[in-house]
Design an enzyme around this catalytic site. Sequence first.
Site, PDB file in Angstrom:
ATOM      1  N   CYS A  84      58.193  27.941-103.497  1.00 35.18           N
ATOM      2  CA  CYS A  84      58.423  26.513-103.318  1.00 35.18           C
ATOM      3  C   CYS A  84      58.916  25.814-104.574  1.00 35.18           C
ATOM      4  CB  CYS A  84      57.148  25.847-102.829  1.00 35.18           C
ATOM      5  SG  CYS A  84      56.588  26.457-101.221  1.00 35.18           S
ATOM      6  N   SER A 214      53.340  19.144 -95.075  1.00 39.77           N
ATOM      7  CA  SER A 214      54.804  19.094 -95.142  1.00 39.77           C
ATOM      8  C   SER A 214      55.404  19.937 -94.024  1.00 39.77           C
ATOM      9  CB  SER A 214      55.290  19.593 -96.503  1.00 39.77           C
ATOM     10  OG  SER A 214      54.866  20.926 -96.730  1.00 39.77           O
ATOM     11  N   HIS A 343      60.570  19.428 -96.742  1.00 45.19           N
ATOM     12  CA  HIS A 343      60.376  20.471 -97.757  1.00 45.19           C
ATOM     13  C   HIS A 343      61.262  21.689 -97.484  1.00 45.19           C
ATOM     14  CE1 HIS A 343      58.657  22.895-100.798  1.00 45.19           C
ATOM     15  NE2 HIS A 343      57.597  23.357-100.160  1.00 45.19           N
TER      16      HIS A 343
END
Length: 396
Positions: A84, A214, A343
Amino acid sequence: MANRVYVVGVGMTKFDKPGSREDGDYPRLAKEAGTKALDDAGVSYREVEQAYVGYVYGESTSGQRAVYELGMTGIPVVNVNNNCSTGSTALYLAAEAIRGGRSDCVLALGFEKMRPGSLGTTYDDREQPMMRHIQALCELYDPVFPPAPWMFGAAGREHMERYGSTAEHFAKIGEKNHRHSANNPYSQFQDVYTLEDILNSREIYSPLTKLQCSPTSDGSAAAILVSEAYVERHGLAGKSVEIVGQSMTTDNESTFDGTAKNIIGYDMNVRASRAVYEQSGLGPEDFGVIELHDCFSANELLLYEALGLCGEGEAPKLIDAGETTYGGKWVVNPSGGLISKGHPLGATGLAQCAELTWQLRGTAAARQVDGLDAALQHNIGLGGAAVVTAYQRAER
């Protein structure tokens, strides 16, 4: 002595539900974000000397295929994958190329084309990179699928057990970020919810409900980074934002010290942020705006403490006092954050960079925070890497 690094152009696509855009394949997403960044900088792609391109889900050399939409000039193109924190890792590498004097103009670009639903694995014939983290957490909390909300939710439960935070504190973060995103045209979601709506949405892993998590997203973001000499040569000081501190940290043995919060990167976050404060000469009180990695509301709460906005166990007081929204000491995630903006893993860190650049330029429209001198970015990927970046207006 390291060269100074400036952001002179940023661009991004709207973040969308996976597969919802007819023109949503990754080359077109990357072209849109990259073109916007180049146009914002007033720079031709032929002036770009290197490109660092981040994505998590995709085939080898997808980075080349993406930037070929901008031009085919034979420059080095480096594919970046750091879970991420992929987008901020591309930003970090681009900045390193400037700092080291190897280039004067570098592109950092990130994109993701994701599948709906919870994140899954691609290869099942080898050990998963998060296996050691998952096994360590299994000793503390019974495992639940999917793993991501379980891991961050467990850290939230640990905070509740140790410091008395409540489900309402986590829900207030979700309410804030959805409210902020209503003013962001790039946000995947622009709906405003009451605190009761957040608390009563479907439970994913207590204390987390759906509106505190998210989503998966498609999207792309990009930044043009240049040297001080380039800024002076091209007269770009008026639009430049300087990176005055930047640090990347990875796991060390403290990750596995028997706490859920360190398994999800708390100690990495502490070390990265303190290194940036030392580099920049700035402290938490100097940053009027912070874009941080709220993949789940539990992570945002823990980050208030890890980044030094308050002491350990004191985040609930900060939340109850309204100190992390407009009118408080900091505006945290004015973009809506990952929870509401979306995201797309490879793009997230660069979208944070774009938001903070707009804020420091004073061009964030309805999201604008007045009187800004400095802004802070935090992005993390488990397994693991934390990247923290501090920005100031160039005229400073």
